[in-house]
Design an enzyme around this catalytic site. Structure first.
Site, short mmCIF file in Angstrom:
data_model
loop_
_atom_site.label_atom_id
_atom_site.label_comp_id
_atom_site.label_asym_id
_atom_site.label_seq_id
_atom_site.Cartn_x
_atom_site.Cartn_y
_atom_site.Cartn_z
N ARG A 1 90.99 -0.52 13.10
CA ARG A 1 91.07 -1.77 13.48
C ARG A 1 90.28 -3.19 13.03
O ARG A 1 90.34 -3.46 12.49
CB ARG A 1 90.75 -1.80 15.41
CG ARG A 1 91.31 -3.91 15.49
CD ARG A 1 91.87 -4.53 16.75
NE ARG A 1 92.36 -3.46 17.82
CZ ARG A 1 93.48 -3.31 17.69
NH1 ARG A 1 94.15 -4.22 17.11
NH2 ARG A 1 94.58 -2.30 18.15
N MET B 1 100.71 -11.00 16.01
CA MET B 1 101.75 -9.43 17.06
C MET B 1 100.06 -8.98 17.19
O MET B 1 101.00 -7.75 17.32
CB MET B 1 103.09 -9.19 17.64
CG MET B 1 103.73 -10.18 17.69
SD MET B 1 103.85 -11.23 19.27
CE MET B 1 104.06 -9.97 19.65
N ILE C 1 96.34 -7.32 18.00
CA ILE C 1 95.35 -7.42 18.37
C ILE C 1 93.96 -8.07 17.28
O ILE C 1 93.68 -7.18 16.44
CB ILE C 1 94.87 -7.03 19.75
CG1 ILE C 1 95.53 -6.76 21.07
CG2 ILE C 1 93.18 -7.61 20.78
CD1 ILE C 1 95.27 -5.45 22.43
N ASN D 1 96.12 -20.35 17.89
CA ASN D 1 97.45 -19.83 18.21
C ASN D 1 98.35 -20.22 18.78
O ASN D 1 98.00 -21.36 19.54
CB ASN D 1 96.77 -18.43 19.32
CG ASN D 1 98.21 -17.84 19.27
OD1 ASN D 1 98.96 -17.41 18.33
ND2 ASN D 1 97.45 -16.98 20.71
N HIS E 1 100.91 -19.72 22.23
CA HIS E 1 101.14 -18.49 22.97
C HIS E 1 102.08 -18.58 24.08
O HIS E 1 102.41 -20.07 25.41
CB HIS E 1 100.32 -17.72 23.84
CG HIS E 1 100.54 -17.29 24.82
ND1 HIS E 1 100.56 -15.71 24.91
CD2 HIS E 1 100.96 -16.82 26.54
CE1 HIS E 1 100.46 -15.44 25.25
NE2 HIS E 1 101.13 -15.74 26.83
N ASP F 1 94.33 -14.94 24.54
CA ASP F 1 95.03 -15.64 25.20
C ASP F 1 93.99 -16.72 26.17
O ASP F 1 94.65 -17.54 26.18
CB ASP F 1 95.84 -15.05 26.14
CG ASP F 1 97.25 -15.01 24.90
OD1 ASP F 1 97.22 -14.67 23.37
OD2 ASP F 1 97.65 -13.76 25.57
N GLN G 1 110.86 -21.74 22.52
CA GLN G 1 110.44 -22.14 21.52
C GLN G 1 111.26 -22.78 20.54
O GLN G 1 110.56 -23.67 19.76
CB GLN G 1 111.73 -20.67 20.50
CG GLN G 1 111.06 -19.62 20.84
CD GLN G 1 110.86 -18.87 20.01
OE1 GLN G 1 112.07 -18.76 18.91
NE2 GLN G 1 110.35 -17.69 19.06
N THR G 2 112.11 -24.04 21.04
CA THR G 2 112.70 -25.43 21.15
C THR G 2 111.58 -26.21 21.25
O THR G 2 110.98 -27.27 20.50
CB THR G 2 114.18 -25.58 21.67
OG1 THR G 2 115.35 -24.90 21.11
CG2 THR G 2 114.25 -27.28 21.34
N GLN G 3 111.07 -26.45 21.67
CA GLN G 3 109.25 -27.10 22.32
C GLN G 3 108.46 -26.52 21.05
O GLN G 3 107.91 -27.57 20.71
CB GLN G 3 108.67 -26.49 23.85
CG GLN G 3 109.84 -27.71 24.87
CD GLN G 3 109.89 -28.46 24.22
OE1 GLN G 3 109.22 -29.54 24.31
NE2 GLN G 3 110.92 -29.30 24.73
C1 GRF Z 1 106.24 -17.22 19.86
O1 GRF Z 1 107.15 -17.92 20.61
C2 GRF Z 1 105.07 -17.12 19.73
O2 GRF Z 1 104.85 -18.50 21.24
C3 GRF Z 1 104.29 -16.32 20.04
O3 GRF Z 1 105.51 -15.31 19.10
C4 GRF Z 1 106.95 -15.86 19.24
C5 GRF Z 1 106.72 -15.92 17.77
O4 GRF Z 1 108.07 -16.16 17.23
N1 GRF Z 1 103.18 -16.29 20.06
P1 GRF Z 1 108.09 -16.85 15.83
O5 GRF Z 1 108.30 -15.95 14.66
O6 GRF Z 1 107.91 -17.96 15.69
O7 GRF Z 1 109.79 -17.21 15.38
#
Ligand code: GRF
Length: 212
Positions: A65, A90, A92, A107, A109, A145, A171-173
């Site tokens: 890593r 995705m 660490i 980030n 989350h 996180d 995701q919309t938010q």
């Molecule tokens: C998002 O929902 C974010 O909160 C999480 O991973 C997702 C990524 O979605 N960390 P995208 O690749 O931006 O469509």
């Protein structure tokens, strides 16, 4: 013009929201590069379509890593960014990487942190019978996180909701609050100090701005 590098691993819908916000002048910065640990990430294609430098690094080519993150930091630093944004990245991160970008690493989350750090947050919220779920933009620290929250958005969970429906609602938010927080940072309004987030010189509460 300030510079931003975005790290992605997948779809890149949050990246797209940032691209759109930059193009529309809502973020006064240039997205100088998008880097992924996954060569297949659709986010890389979005970057290319927007004329942004796109690069993939394969973790399998590195011993551990630390070695991967050192190469990643080198690729990022070539662009001399003011801000590094994780948008569905995705992997660490090593402590050395996080320390190198302390105070300029954000980030998003998909949960109302500190609830549900880690993966499968929507599933957990549904299974626990939660009436609401949401998303948090936070500064990245060594605690996964666990860095200071800047802004959260809540969504309802309705009886009978499928996981996909909650993901889409969240995701919309995300596509609204992430560009907003990035614009605050770029305008010099946002900082991390004493393990807290500060906006316009005021220390934000644990749940971030507009906690009510
Ligand atoms: C998002 O929902 C974010 O909160 C999480 O991973 C997702 C990524 O979605 N960390 P995208 O690749 O931006 O469509």
């Amino acid at each position: 013009m300030k510079k931003i590098v975005v790290l992605v691993s997948g779809q890149g819908s949050n990246l797209q929201a940032l691209i759109d916000a930059c193009q529309q002048g809502r973020i006064a910065a240039t997205l100088v590069a998008v880097i992924s640990n996954n060569a297949q990430a659709y986010g890389l294609q979005r970057a290319e379509e927007a004329g942004i430098a796109a690069q993939a690094l394969d973790a399998k080519a590195f011993a551990d890593r630390e070695a991967f993150d050192a190469a990643l930091a080198q690729a990022i630093d070539q662009h001399q960014p003011d801000l590094v944004v994780l948008a569905g990245y995705m992997r660490i991160l090593s402590n050395a990487f996080v320390q190198h970008y302390a105070g300029r690493l954000l980030n998003i989350h998909p949960s109302l942190l500190p609830k549900y750090p880690g993966l499968h947050t929507h599933r957990q919220a549904i299974d626990n019978g939660d009436a609401e779920h949401g998303t948090s933009v936070h500064f990245v620290t060594e605690q996964l996180d666990g860095g200071p929250v800047i802004l959260q958005a809540k969504v309802p969970i309705f009886p009978g909701d499928e996981e996909d429906e909650v993901i889409e609602r969240v995701q919309t938010q995300e596509h609204t609050i992430y560009p907003l927080v990035v614009s605050w940072f770029i305008e010099g309004r946002l900082a991390m100090r004493d393990n807290a987030a500060w906006l316009d010189g005021e220390r934000l509460p644990a749940q971030g701005y507009a906690a009510d």
